[in-house]
Design an enzyme around this catalytic site. Structure first.
Site, PDB file in Angstrom:
ATOM      1  N   TYR A  72      -7.536   7.011 -17.865  1.00  0.00           N
ATOM      2  CA  TYR A  72      -8.496   7.804 -17.112  1.00  0.00           C
ATOM      3  C   TYR A  72      -8.749   9.148 -17.774  1.00  0.00           C
ATOM      4  CZ  TYR A  72      -7.510   4.448 -13.368  1.00  0.00           C
ATOM      5  OH  TYR A  72      -7.359   3.310 -12.626  1.00  0.00           O
ATOM      6  N   HIS A  96       0.861  -1.182   0.000  1.00  0.00           N
ATOM      7  CA  HIS A  96       0.000   0.000   0.000  1.00  0.00           C
ATOM      8  C   HIS A  96       0.900   1.235   0.000  1.00  0.00           C
ATOM      9  CE1 HIS A  96      -4.205  -1.010   0.038  1.00  0.00           C
ATOM     10  NE2 HIS A  96      -3.936  -2.069   0.782  1.00  0.00           N
ATOM     11  N   GLU A 155      -0.154   8.639  11.041  1.00  0.00           N
ATOM     12  CA  GLU A 155      -1.472   8.018  11.196  1.00  0.00           C
ATOM     13  C   GLU A 155      -2.457   8.892  11.960  1.00  0.00           C
ATOM     14  OE1 GLU A 155      -1.033   3.259  11.127  1.00  0.00           O
ATOM     15  OE2 GLU A 155      -0.092   4.215  12.853  1.00  0.00           O
ATOM     16  N   ASP A 215      -5.008   2.213   1.838  1.00  0.00           N
ATOM     17  CA  ASP A 215      -5.372   1.612   3.124  1.00  0.00           C
ATOM     18  C   ASP A 215      -5.916   2.674   4.075  1.00  0.00           C
ATOM     19  OD1 ASP A 215      -2.847   2.807   3.150  1.00  0.00           O
ATOM     20  OD2 ASP A 215      -1.956   1.346   4.506  1.00  0.00           O
TER      21      ASP A 215
END
Length: 404
Positions: free
Chosen positions: A306, A109, A381, A114
């Site tokens: 895209y 990741h 985090e 995540d």
């Protein structure tokens, strides 16, 4: 206390209250990364985290993605807003040394999906807890296959966005190269389109000592590369730019043999669909005509990627206003990035906006941190609490006032 102060305190507190669970989910997903359109382990973790909440789950038929619909007090009578979180990883070998590093060789990741998924789950929990006060409907879109697999397009084709058609759509993407908590976005184009270009130049091979008896495709290919760069510099406005990079040229087998063909591979990036169409046509025309001028042929192919990711200016302004209300720093993005994002498919259907949130680890230098798609990329985090608050605040602000 003012309404805005109550609003900001409530969602900031909700993000902080759920931070431990958000971190735990992010780490569990990080340790078992999955690539592509089918991410069953990740989907199972998300659904387990959402179990027991008052959500309507609708699965994608062509991917392991799904949407979770939360209906507030207004039922189907209020506005509907969509929040997206992508869940897939990259085919890379992790080198962070984290205790929860990838346990699957060759997968990581490295783009923060995540954390995107964990933040959206955290937001779903917080918003479900306040369901009775919501004046509309929120659609949580958990999407695999963002990393080149067109996951959003598949989910749209599956009809998932038509089940509770959103009036607006928003997505957050982390970046380790911005200070922790800073929200960054802009109105208009924010990310480029991305097409893959292929060309095969065919000549006539022979002895390298006698090129006059051959049609050498190598200088033809070199001329095509140069001509494409010249075309961009002289024919494409600098105010509506394009990037065309030929990244692979393959030919030949020995020093004394003129090969019969050359294959070329590259990428084409633009910030408008008009320039995209112009450059696609120019690529074919330049390659084919230069080859013909030398008696060779060029077979071209464009693999459509895209679309351009275009933010509705009202959506970008809403994000900026919400960040201010939450007390989070905001930075206007001065120009678009030439990377690509498949949330562009959603924004092509529904007005809204895509934004970045800085997750540079405390004490690090954002400018020199390992960037996205790097084997050593890490995040702060604690910022995920702010991401949860942003999701909640964006959704409720739109349900209450729309784009006004």
């Amino acid at each position: 206390m003012s309404l805005d102060e109550t609003f900001s305190t409530d969602w900031a507190a909700a993000g902080e209250a759920g931070l431990d669970d958000t971190i735990a989910l992010r780490r569990a997903i990080h340790a078992e990364p999955e690539v592509g359109l089918h991410c069953p382990l990740t989907t199972a973790k998300i659904k387990a985290a959402l179990a027991g909440l008052p959500l309507e789950i609708h699965d994608s038929t062509s991917t392991t993605g799904f949407i979770a619909i939360l209906k507030g007090q207004a039922g189907d009578n209020g506005r509907t807003v969509l929040l997206r979180g992508d869940m897939d990883a990259l085919p890379m070998q992790e080198e962070t040394g984290l205790p929860f590093a990838s346990t699957i060789p060759g997968r990581m990741h490295a783009c923060g999906h995540d954390s995107h998924t964990a933040m959206l789950v955290g937001a779903a929990k917080a918003l479900c807890a306040r369901r009775k006060s919501l004046p509309g409907t929120i659609v949580f879109m958990f999407q695999p296959g963002e990393e080149g697999y067109h996951g959003a397009r598949f989910m749209i084709d599956d009809g998932l966005l038509a089940i509770a058609k959103p009036d607006a759509a928003f997505a957050l993407h982390i970046t380790p190269n911005a200070p922790a908590g800073v929200v960054v976005t802009r109105g208009g184009p924010i990310m480029a389109s991305a097409d893959t270009i292929h060309a095969t130049i065919r000549g006539a091979g022979g002895h390298a000592a006698m090129p006059h008896d051959c049609i050498d495709p190598i200088p033809v290919a070199c001329e095509i590369v140069t001509a494409l760069q010249t075309y961009i510099a002289r024919a494409i406005p600098v105010t509506d730019p394009a990037v065309l990079s030929v990244t692979k040229i393959q030919a030949g087998s020995a020093h004394n043999i003129v090969p019969g063909e050359v294959t070329m591979l590259g990428t084409l990036r633009t910030l408008s669909e008009g320039t995209r169409a112009t450059m696609q046509a120019a690529f074919r025309r330049i390659a084919e005509h230069i080859a013909a001028a030398h008696g060779a042929t060029a077979e071209t192919r464009i693999e459509a990627g895209y679309p351009v990711t275009v933010n509705d200016p009202r959506g970008a302004a809403l994000i900026e206003g919400v960040a201010g209300t939450l007390g989070q720093p905001f930075a206007a993005m001065p120009q678009p990035m030439m990377g690509a994002e498949d949330f562009s498919y959603v924004l092509r259907e529904t007005p809204g906006a895509f934004a970045f949130i800085g997750v540079a680890p405390v004490g690090s230098d954002p400018a020199t941190n390992p960037p996205l798609h790097n084997t050593r990329m890490t995040i702060e985090e604690s910022v995920m609490a702010k991401g949860v608050a942003m999701h909640c605040a964006i959704a409720t602000r739109f349900l209450e006032t729309g784009f006004d």
